[in-house]
Design a protein around this motif. Sequence first.
Motif, PDB file in Angstrom:
ATOM      1  N   VAL A   1     -47.981   3.672 -15.932  1.00  0.00           N
ATOM      2  CA  VAL A   1     -47.432   4.434 -14.813  1.00  0.00           C
ATOM      3  C   VAL A   1     -48.501   5.317 -14.177  1.00  0.00           C
ATOM      4  CG1 VAL A   1     -45.688   6.137 -14.157  1.00  0.00           C
ATOM      5  CG2 VAL A   1     -45.167   4.445 -15.916  1.00  0.00           C
ATOM      6  N   LEU A   2     -49.355   5.911 -15.011  1.00  0.00           N
ATOM      7  CA  LEU A   2     -50.337   6.878 -14.520  1.00  0.00           C
ATOM      8  C   LEU A   2     -51.588   6.222 -13.933  1.00  0.00           C
ATOM      9  CD1 LEU A   2     -50.169   9.547 -17.376  1.00  0.00           C
ATOM     10  CD2 LEU A   2     -48.995   9.579 -15.173  1.00  0.00           C
ATOM     11  N   ASN A   3     -52.069   5.156 -14.558  1.00  0.00           N
ATOM     12  CA  ASN A   3     -53.331   4.555 -14.117  1.00  0.00           C
ATOM     13  C   ASN A   3     -53.330   4.116 -12.654  1.00  0.00           C
ATOM     14  OD1 ASN A   3     -54.328   5.001 -16.659  1.00  0.00           O
ATOM     15  ND2 ASN A   3     -54.232   2.873 -17.337  1.00  0.00           N
ATOM     16  N   PRO A   4     -52.251   3.502 -12.138  1.00  0.00           N
ATOM     17  CA  PRO A   4     -52.255   3.128 -10.719  1.00  0.00           C
ATOM     18  C   PRO A   4     -52.363   4.318  -9.772  1.00  0.00           C
ATOM     19  CG  PRO A   4     -50.571   1.905 -11.907  1.00  0.00           C
ATOM     20  CD  PRO A   4     -51.068   2.969 -12.836  1.00  0.00           C
ATOM     21  N   LEU A   5     -52.056   5.519 -10.272  1.00  0.00           N
ATOM     22  CA  LEU A   5     -52.153   6.736  -9.463  1.00  0.00           C
ATOM     23  C   LEU A   5     -53.471   7.468  -9.706  1.00  0.00           C
ATOM     24  CD1 LEU A   5     -48.517   8.081 -10.008  1.00  0.00           C
ATOM     25  CD2 LEU A   5     -49.384   6.745  -8.075  1.00  0.00           C
ATOM     26  N   ASN A   6     -54.402   6.793 -10.404  1.00  0.00           N
ATOM     27  CA  ASN A   6     -55.705   7.380 -10.744  1.00  0.00           C
ATOM     28  C   ASN A   6     -55.560   8.633 -11.610  1.00  0.00           C
ATOM     29  OD1 ASN A   6     -57.246   5.434  -9.306  1.00  0.00           O
ATOM     30  ND2 ASN A   6     -56.849   6.525  -7.389  1.00  0.00           N
ATOM     31  N   LEU A   7     -54.556   8.607 -12.489  1.00  0.00           N
ATOM     32  CA  LEU A   7     -54.309   9.710 -13.409  1.00  0.00           C
ATOM     33  C   LEU A   7     -54.597   9.261 -14.833  1.00  0.00           C
ATOM     34  CD1 LEU A   7     -50.903  10.923 -11.921  1.00  0.00           C
ATOM     35  CD2 LEU A   7     -53.103  12.092 -11.696  1.00  0.00           C
ATOM     36  N   ASN A   8     -55.157  10.168 -15.621  1.00  0.00           N
ATOM     37  CA  ASN A   8     -55.436   9.877 -17.019  1.00  0.00           C
ATOM     38  C   ASN A   8     -54.200  10.125 -17.875  1.00  0.00           C
ATOM     39  OD1 ASN A   8     -58.300   9.348 -16.638  1.00  0.00           O
ATOM     40  ND2 ASN A   8     -58.504  11.558 -16.275  1.00  0.00           N
ATOM     41  N   SER A   9     -54.103   9.428 -18.985  1.00  0.00           N
ATOM     42  CA  SER A   9     -53.012   9.677 -19.924  1.00  0.00           C
ATOM     43  C   SER A   9     -53.219  11.037 -20.584  1.00  0.00           C
ATOM     44  CB  SER A   9     -52.966   8.586 -20.995  1.00  0.00           C
ATOM     45  OG  SER A   9     -52.641   7.339 -20.422  1.00  0.00           O
ATOM     46  N   PRO A  10     -52.143  11.779 -20.847  1.00  0.00           N
ATOM     47  CA  PRO A  10     -52.292  13.101 -21.467  1.00  0.00           C
ATOM     48  C   PRO A  10     -52.698  12.984 -22.932  1.00  0.00           C
ATOM     49  CG  PRO A  10     -49.978  12.511 -21.338  1.00  0.00           C
ATOM     50  CD  PRO A  10     -50.728  11.439 -20.595  1.00  0.00           C
TER      51      PRO A  10
ATOM     52  N   PHE B   1     -45.602  17.478 -18.243  1.00  0.00           N
ATOM     53  CA  PHE B   1     -46.867  17.575 -18.968  1.00  0.00           C
ATOM     54  C   PHE B   1     -48.008  17.711 -17.970  1.00  0.00           C
ATOM     55  CE2 PHE B   1     -45.801  13.126 -18.308  1.00  0.00           C
ATOM     56  CZ  PHE B   1     -46.969  12.561 -17.823  1.00  0.00           C
ATOM     57  N   GLN B   2     -49.144  18.171 -18.478  1.00  0.00           N
ATOM     58  CA  GLN B   2     -50.352  18.318 -17.673  1.00  0.00           C
ATOM     59  C   GLN B   2     -51.286  17.141 -17.954  1.00  0.00           C
ATOM     60  OE1 GLN B   2     -50.812  20.934 -15.609  1.00  0.00           O
ATOM     61  NE2 GLN B   2     -49.625  22.647 -16.422  1.00  0.00           N
ATOM     62  N   THR B   3     -51.950  16.681 -16.908  1.00  0.00           N
ATOM     63  CA  THR B   3     -52.981  15.674 -17.095  1.00  0.00           C
ATOM     64  C   THR B   3     -54.052  15.888 -16.038  1.00  0.00           C
ATOM     65  OG1 THR B   3     -53.394  13.316 -17.458  1.00  0.00           O
ATOM     66  CG2 THR B   3     -51.938  13.890 -15.634  1.00  0.00           C
ATOM     67  N   THR B   4     -55.017  14.982 -15.964  1.00  0.00           N
ATOM     68  CA  THR B   4     -56.096  15.121 -14.991  1.00  0.00           C
ATOM     69  C   THR B   4     -56.198  13.884 -14.118  1.00  0.00           C
ATOM     70  OG1 THR B   4     -57.688  14.291 -16.621  1.00  0.00           O
ATOM     71  CG2 THR B   4     -57.473  16.693 -16.399  1.00  0.00           C
ATOM     72  N   HIS B   5     -56.597  14.122 -12.886  1.00  0.00           N
ATOM     73  CA  HIS B   5     -56.925  13.039 -11.965  1.00  0.00           C
ATOM     74  C   HIS B   5     -58.338  12.569 -12.293  1.00  0.00           C
ATOM     75  CE1 HIS B   5     -57.860  11.114  -8.043  1.00  0.00           C
ATOM     76  NE2 HIS B   5     -56.548  10.921  -7.977  1.00  0.00           N
ATOM     77  N   ILE B   6     -58.699  11.372 -11.857  1.00  0.00           N
ATOM     78  CA  ILE B   6     -60.044  10.874 -12.155  1.00  0.00           C
ATOM     79  C   ILE B   6     -61.126  11.720 -11.497  1.00  0.00           C
ATOM     80  CG2 ILE B   6     -59.296   8.507 -12.573  1.00  0.00           C
ATOM     81  CD1 ILE B   6     -60.255   7.798  -9.761  1.00  0.00           C
ATOM     82  N   ASP B   7     -60.739  12.544 -10.491  1.00  0.00           N
ATOM     83  CA  ASP B   7     -61.724  13.437  -9.876  1.00  0.00           C
ATOM     84  C   ASP B   7     -61.890  14.738 -10.657  1.00  0.00           C
ATOM     85  OD1 ASP B   7     -59.474  14.950  -9.300  1.00  0.00           O
ATOM     86  OD2 ASP B   7     -59.565  14.651  -7.135  1.00  0.00           O
ATOM     87  N   GLY B   8     -61.151  14.865 -11.784  1.00  0.00           N
ATOM     88  CA  GLY B   8     -61.291  16.030 -12.648  1.00  0.00           C
ATOM     89  C   GLY B   8     -60.289  17.138 -12.407  1.00  0.00           C
TER      90      GLY B   8
END
Length: 236
Positions: free
Chosen positions: A9-18, A150-157
């Motif tokens: 779910v997260l990877n297509p949005l350029n989000l890392n797994s928590p 939950f909190q996570t990070t985008h690939i841009d940090g």
Amino acid sequence: MQLKPIADVLNPLNLNSPDLEMLRPDERRYTTLLMQPDGPIFASKERIGAFDQTKAKIKGKKFLETANERGATLAITPEYFFALGYLIRRYCRGLVPSDNALWVLGTESITQEGLESFKQQVSDLCIIIHEPLEDLPRDRHLLGTVALLFQTTHIDGTKKLIILIQFKTYPSRDDLFFEESVLRRGSVVYQFKGINGPLTAAVIICADAFALAELDPQSLSDFSNQSTLIHIQLNP
């Protein structure tokens, strides 16, 4: 019911797994905060939730404040407790999960129109994710929901707050078969996986337990092996 890894779910949005602390395979303990409020439940074709919404908001506010103060790694409320709109005001006051924590908040039922309105109100505050509504049956109109924060990070940090909304997949049984008559069923249960190691976690809502029989043997094994299964229920 289908089991979907959170990474899908997260990877297509350029989000890392928590990197959830509860899924780190080490000797350190993590802290939990659980709520099982008392009081009657209101149920109509328009809403299923707390009968006394004012009292529920007071309890909910105190619960989130306590979760923050204690640094709870895992915080859980039962189904049909929080109103999604209330989460907007709490966010504005800084009541959000800490890094590496997961909040599992059982929320009041909501219609598709109500969900779209909620998403518009928080679009600049967080990222809302749920399974596509167009894929769900349209013969009923109330969605039973749990909000996974939950909190996570985008690939841009940059840090991102995620509200992953999971829909109830199976109606509860009562003398009047009420939920059966109004519940618009979801189809997906999301699974969190540890960054390092085999530990997993997933949430089901009350009668979702009956839908586990729909999983194929491999998915059922993945669902239960070395997993923390969080089963929220309505116990008025």
